[in-house]
Design a protein around this motif. Structure first.
Motif: not given
Lengths: 328, 328
Positions: A240-245
């Motif tokens: 999974a990946v957490f993104t800033g936008s």
DNA sequence: CGAATTCATGAAATCGTTTTCATAATCAGA
DNA sequence: TCTGATTATGAAAACGATTTCATGAATTCG
């Protein structure tokens, strides 16, 4: 161009009386009021704003700093601010800093030379000490960003909480290998806090993070493509990946899709902002209440201008909301 | 706040000389120049812009009309304009008309009251006759939109050509049943011309159009959803659809995808603008050279302001470009 | 060398308002 | 009816720069 003098002459009155009518001051008889109004109409007169500004020592104009107006987060912010400002009789001057320190400093002249009554900062590149001296020229309100040393009101979100919320969601979905893909993590306080919240969520769940799962300097859709490429080439890939936008998230999602990956089975993705784009791409995202931030910041500014006294430090912290969609 | 008088006193010179130094006029000895500069620095002096505006009768500010700044097409336009204006020492005041006639008229006061040197219109709601009288207060440049009666420069694209290009592409791909989904088709010249170009392409190919394949008032992603719904309920469905913006195209594409349709096999879609969104959704689209439009319009404006004479009618027409992707 | 330019500077006018101050007229209260 | 407040108006100052005009000094030219 007719001046107030011309109107006065035509109405057979003095400048003073005309001015009183214009500014709705008391002590003018209906009779004269009528005379003045008529003269103004006949001469097609409108008060000259430069003269009024000079005398009144105020401009009814507010400068808004944004990095780039094409960034949907900021254009949304500006849209609401302009609406709110217009409602109160103020105009907005748009200042795009382009993420450049120097550009940001240049615009400070606007306040110093009294071209605007106040400044709203929605992003901060320079150290607060650069702004500090300008406080004597007019109020400054910080919005979205924040700085510990800034002795002015700030309207913002607790970004630690926001990223915690998003990360926690990923963890709750069962992911244990989580990537982190955002903009700069050094200069901006927002970025720093996002990282703190992210790490905090991992920590609480006893989850490990790998150095290679951090991807920085990602702002645009394009950057999302690049991040996916790097990610997909790793031996040990995050789930999974957490993104800033949302843009970055969308970029990653698109690249993943093109590469034949399934979302979220092969890679779960979470965005940030809840822009229209997120709905379109079915991205889970952390929503920031942009309307509220913008309105509050503008209200604080107008209050400050009208109260004519310096603003003190004050924090308005608003809550986030998780928008669950199919990308996680 | 130090004034020019204070500087003069400190330097032991007259206001005139100080002013000369500030404005880089000739006939000041190096010696005095140094004196003045030093005094300015010591007093932390900056010229008051209101006073300067009043005396000079100009504001170095330009108003830009847009419907909404959150519309990516317009935010892109404004981004480039602001950059260009800043380069030349001008500021931008943002005016959101929200597609409202009245709102648009309200902002005209800015020009009348000399708060701005000129106006750039990127969208026009009112009849040109509403603007006409304001020309005596300062230059107006039309950008993106155009009006036959407007006696001012217009920088725009031949929208007939643009929609023709897109429609022709669909026809070349073999589609004969083509839908048309755009915004308002009555008031705006842009919309009218797009329709003309569309029909022209069909006509040339001897293709028939059905009344039920026209979908109007579509501006946003949401509107795209709605349009798809209507379209999908038709007995005789179009095979392809021409849209007025990438947002609408994206909305249709998304709705189609959700309904299990394949793009372009079940429905081909073409967008307009070539926004980042179009790349993301792999939409074929008609690109408008936004950067060029914005720059040209701003240059014309600055020229007009500096030449101090009214602008005459002039047309700058720029070319479109087809961006082929997988949605057609 | 005297006349005509050019250079260097300052006093005062100007841009178009709003605000302060002065004054006259009206009104209210005792 | 007198006094003090309130209402109504205008003259003039102020806001802070730029620009015009005047003037004297320095320079160029014939």
């Amino acid at each position: 161009m007719a001046t107030i003098q011309d109107v006065a002459k035509k109405a057979g009155l003095s400048r003073t009386t005309v001015s009183r009518v214009i500014n709705e001051h008391p002590y003018v008889t209906e009779e004269k009021k009528r005379l003045v109004t008529q003269a103004m109409q006949e001469l097609n007169y409108v008060p000259n704003s430069s003269a009024r500004r000079l005398r009144r020592q105020q401009t009814e104009t507010i400068a808004v700093y944004v990095p780039r107006i094409t960034n949907p987060f900021f254009s949304h912010l500006v849209e609401v601010m302009e609406k709110e400002a217009a409602k109160k009789g103020y105009q907005l001057i748009l200042c795009q800093t382009r993420y450049k320190k120097e550009q940001e400093r240049n615009f400070l002249e606007l306040l110093k030379t009294k071209q605007v009554d106040g400044l709203i900062l929605t992003s901060i590149e320079n150290d607060w000490s650069e702004f500090e001296p300008y406080l004597s020229f007019g109020p400054i309100v910080v919005c979205n960003e924040y700085s510990d040393s800034a002795q002015v009101p700030s309207v913002y979100l607790n970004q630690i909480e926001g990223s915690y919320l998003g990360t926690k969601h990923l963890i709750d979905q069962g992911y244990t290998k989580i990537g982190y893909c955002t903009g700069n993590h050094k200069s901006s306080r927002v970025s720093k806090d996002r990282k703190i919240g992210f790490l905090q969520a991992l920590d609480e769940a006893g989850i490990m993070m790998k150095e290679e799962w951090f991807f920085y300097n990602a702002y645009s859709v394009q950057d999302g493509f690049a991040a996916f490429k790097k990610l997909s080439e790793l031996d040990d890939k995050p789930q999974a990946v957490f993104t800033g936008s949302d843009e970055v998230a969308a970029g990653i999602a698109k690249a993943a899709f093109d590469a034949g990956w399934r979302v979220p089975e092969d890679l779960a993705i979470i965005g940030f902002d809840n822009q229209p784009l997120a709905a379109l791409m079915d991205l889970t995202t952390v929503e920031q209440p942009i309307d509220t931030i913008a309105k509050q910041a503008m209200n604080l500014m107008v209050e400050a201008i009208q109260a004519k006294k310096p603003l003190s430090r004050k924090e308005v912290i608003l809550p986030f909301q998780l928008i669950k969609r199919s990308s996680t």
